[in-house]
Design a protein around this motif. Structure first.
Motif, mmCIF file in Angstrom:
data_model
loop_
_atom_site.group_PDB
_atom_site.id
_atom_site.type_symbol
_atom_site.label_atom_id
_atom_site.label_comp_id
_atom_site.label_asym_id
_atom_site.label_seq_id
_atom_site.Cartn_x
_atom_site.Cartn_y
_atom_site.Cartn_z
ATOM 1 N N VAL A 178 -9.966 27.538 -34.947
ATOM 2 C CA VAL A 178 -9.221 26.645 -35.853
ATOM 3 C C VAL A 178 -8.117 27.423 -36.589
ATOM 4 N N ASP A 184 2.520 19.721 -41.370
ATOM 5 C CA ASP A 184 1.176 20.006 -41.905
ATOM 6 C C ASP A 184 0.933 19.225 -43.205
ATOM 7 N N VAL A 228 -13.494 27.336 -28.493
ATOM 8 C CA VAL A 228 -13.597 25.868 -28.506
ATOM 9 C C VAL A 228 -14.389 25.408 -27.277
ATOM 10 N N GLY A 236 -17.932 23.390 -27.145
ATOM 11 C CA GLY A 236 -18.093 22.177 -26.330
ATOM 12 C C GLY A 236 -19.286 22.291 -25.397
ATOM 13 N N TYR A 280 -4.759 26.215 -38.648
ATOM 14 C CA TYR A 280 -4.725 25.461 -39.907
ATOM 15 C C TYR A 280 -4.109 26.349 -40.976
ATOM 16 N N ASP A 308 -15.759 19.735 -38.774
ATOM 17 C CA ASP A 308 -15.441 18.708 -37.766
ATOM 18 C C ASP A 308 -13.960 18.390 -37.672
ATOM 19 N N VAL A 309 -13.081 19.312 -38.059
ATOM 20 C CA VAL A 309 -11.645 19.114 -37.828
ATOM 21 C C VAL A 309 -11.333 19.205 -36.333
ATOM 22 N N VAL A 310 -10.213 18.614 -35.942
ATOM 23 C CA VAL A 310 -9.735 18.781 -34.566
ATOM 24 C C VAL A 310 -9.436 20.273 -34.364
ATOM 25 N N PRO A 311 -9.929 20.862 -33.275
ATOM 26 C CA PRO A 311 -9.676 22.298 -33.068
ATOM 27 C C PRO A 311 -8.181 22.619 -33.032
ATOM 28 N N ARG A 312 -7.820 23.769 -33.562
ATOM 29 C CA ARG A 312 -6.444 24.278 -33.432
ATOM 30 C C ARG A 312 -6.525 25.756 -33.084
#
Ligand code: 15L
Length: 271
Positions: free
Chosen positions: A113, A271, A139, A143, A116, A125-129
């Motif tokens: 992540v 952002d 990631v 999964g 960010y 639970d953020v969308v992976p970055r």
């Protein structure tokens, strides 16, 4: 938890964790491609290349829980990441399933992540970055962990590890540092919590400057003993002047700036 296997046993994090887990469980099976130094009499070494499923399966024989630290631990060429972290992590989970292992602790990373910004406090639970091929492999591992948990009933905990060391070494690590005792505590929670299905938590100490909302770890019983703030004055006094603006802006630091070709101002504005 009766029999525990640690992969990547010759690596840095394992060197902190091994003595702590040996104390807790009385013995430890350890694997790597090369023999770790200073093996304790209560540790049994099994040589295994993560890219070789048969070898990984043999290492998992008779094991109840795994702490999976093996693989390539920084950014690297695609072939290296592919073999060690993509194929290697698949082989680990698949071997665990075939051998009836009950728990896997997966060493994910803050670099899952890393893109960010530092002024955000992010939950698990953020969308992976991901900020690197290495981050993408983490990631992928998270999964895989979820898939093996929900499809095959393996209990899995992914630890998004910040930086393990006996003390934080720079301003960025004041946010993401975790002490050896605290990461050992998280491994024990992952291995021993009854009915654990799938969890993602940040593996960081009790840091005032943290970028993570880590309530789930606390709900599972995590009570970190270390605080980076104890070292802040000393660390900040010797901090180098701000370097690359991309590295300074994002949580992942230099992993974000390496190989960077995007339009930073344009992207940052979103952002
Ligand atoms: C990681 O994931 C690496 O394994 C470690 O070597 C450090 O670079 C750490 O992240 C970090 O972000 O400080």
């Amino acid at each position: 938890m009766k029999t525990v296997l640690m992969t990547g046993a010759a690596g840095g994090i394992a060197t902190w964790l091994r003595p702590r887990l040996v104390e807790r469980y009385g013995s430890l099976r350890v694997s790597d491609i090369k023999t770790p130094e200073n093996l304790d009499s209560r540790e049994t070494f099994v040589a295994a290349d993560l890219a070789n499923l048969a070898e990984v399966e043999a290492a998992c024989d008779g094991i109840d829980g795994i702490v999976h630290l093996g693989g390539h631990s920084i950014e690297g060429p695609w072939d290296t990441i592919l073999n060690a972290n993509i194929i290697g992590t698949y082989n680990l989970f698949e071997a665990a399933r075939r051998k009836g292992v009950k728990r896997v602790i997966f060493a994910s990373s803050n670099h899952a992540v890393g893109y960010y910004p530092r002024d955000l406090r992010i939950p698990p639970d953020v969308v992976p970055r991901p900020d690197s091929r290495y981050g993408v492999s983490k990631v992928f591992g998270e999964g895989l962990g979820a898939m093996y948990a929900y499809k095959h009933g393996l209990g899995v905990m992914s630890l998004r590890i910040g930086n393990v060391n006996d003390q934080p070494v720079d301003a960025r690590r004041l946010a993401i540092w975790i002490s050896p005792d605290d990461i050992a505590q998280l491994c024990a929670i992952g291995l021993e919590t009854p009915e654990l299905v799938y969890e993602v938590v940040y593996a960081t100490s009790d840091n005032d400057r943290s970028w993570y909302e880590n309530a789930r770890a606390y709900a599972l019983g995590y009570r970190p003993k270390s605080q980076s703030e104890d070292y802040a004055k000393v660390v900040l006094a010797s901090e180098e002047p701000a370097g690359d603006p991309v590295a300074e802006y994002y949580q992942g630091g230099t992993f974000c700036a390496d190989e960077y070709t995007a339009d930073f101002d344009k992207i940052r504005a979103k952002d």
